[in-house]
Enzyme design. Structure first.
Site, mmCIF file in Angstrom:
data_model
loop_
_atom_site.group_PDB
_atom_site.id
_atom_site.type_symbol
_atom_site.label_atom_id
_atom_site.label_comp_id
_atom_site.label_asym_id
_atom_site.label_seq_id
_atom_site.Cartn_x
_atom_site.Cartn_y
_atom_site.Cartn_z
ATOM 1 N N HIS A 182 0.843 -1.193 0.000
ATOM 2 C CA HIS A 182 0.000 0.000 0.000
ATOM 3 C C HIS A 182 0.881 1.246 0.000
ATOM 4 C CE1 HIS A 182 -2.842 3.064 1.436
ATOM 5 N NE2 HIS A 182 -3.789 2.278 0.955
ATOM 6 N N GLU A 190 -3.755 2.701 -7.163
ATOM 7 C CA GLU A 190 -4.146 3.801 -6.288
ATOM 8 C C GLU A 190 -3.223 4.988 -6.532
ATOM 9 O OE1 GLU A 190 -3.814 2.278 -2.273
ATOM 10 O OE2 GLU A 190 -1.655 2.041 -2.498
ATOM 11 N N SER A 211 -10.032 7.671 -3.031
ATOM 12 C CA SER A 211 -11.240 8.468 -2.756
ATOM 13 C C SER A 211 -12.463 7.918 -3.487
ATOM 14 C CB SER A 211 -11.011 9.943 -3.109
ATOM 15 O OG SER A 211 -10.004 10.502 -2.289
#
Length: 253
Positions: free
Chosen positions: A93, A165, A210
């Site tokens: 991540h 992401e 988001s």
């Protein structure tokens, strides 16, 4: 293709709030053949979440170490992941990369620890705003995936889920445009296609950045988006459930 909706709870929650969250998520109705759902709680709450959610909802750890066992205070091993009953794992991540210095080599070593098991690895990749504005998007993503695509077999790669992401859209409220999301997912799929076209066609590439109930339909409807990795919105059962509902509608229409 089945959509995959995942909630990354990060370092949030208490026993009380997680009990309430699990209760809310348990009430969502969806076709599990069309939509898969998983959540990633803080490791100290994994057993509670496993006990409180329906069995069809996957539960994973947010991180492991690439060491097997021993004097590594504060770390969690792949064996521990199996032992508590987790069936998903987040790897790489952006917060792990930026805050804790995790490298592409670290990501690959962690992936290697579970790639031949039943655990589903979710490998996160993404660029900074500087990389995108500087025209380095494709180079960054290619580099982040190179060790994985060059060293795993097609059979192993078939188990991998890629989560794109854009770092500049995580927790900021800023959402990449639909064109940016689709173009980037298409590029990622083209990288996988260089290894094997059928693999690329069937690999799940999900979006994180988001993603929320109000934009879920548009993002999840994009041809190369196979699901979402949701952060803040997954901490509210009503919003997370609505994202699941949107995915379910897309897959059943």
């Amino acid at each position: 293709m089945q959509k995959l909706i995942m909630g990354n709870w990060k370092m949030n929650g208490s026993s009380a709030s997680i009990k309430e969250l699990c209760k809310g998520i348990s009430e969502v109705n969806y076709n599990s053949e069309k939509v898969a759902v998983a959540v990633f709680p803080s490791s100290v709450y994994v057993k509670e979440v496993l006990a409180q959610l329906p069995k069809e909802i996957g539960v994973g750890l947010q991180n492991i170490t690439f060491y097997d066992n021993g004097a590594y205070t504060g770390e969690l091993s792949a064996e521990m992941l199996h032992d508590v009953g987790c069936n998903y794992l987040l790897i790489g991540h952006s917060e792990r990369r930026s805050l804790f210095g995790e490298t592409d080599q670290d990501v690959f070593k962690k992936l290697n620890k579970i790639i031949d098991t039943s655990v589903v690895p979710v490998v996160c990749i993404g660029e900074s705003l500087e990389d995108r504005q500087g025209g380095r998007l494709e180079k960054v993503l290619t580099t982040q995936l190179s060790l994985i695509l060059e060293n795993l077999s097609i059979e192993q790669l078939a188990r991998v889920i890629i989560a794109y992401e854009p770092v500049w859209a995580i927790g900021t409220g800023v959402v990449a445009s639909l064109e940016q999301v689709q173009e980037t997912h298409q590029f990622i799929r083209s990288l996988v296609a260089k290894v094997d076209e059928n693999l690329a066609k069937n690999m799940k590439i999900v979006y994180g950045g988001s993603l929320k109930a109000e934009n879920a339909k548009d993002i999840l409807s994009l041809p190369d988006v196979d699901g979402g990795l949701i952060g803040g919105a997954s901490l509210k059962a009503s919003e997370f459930n609505e994202i699941i509902n949107q995915a379910n509608k897309i897959c059943t229409e």
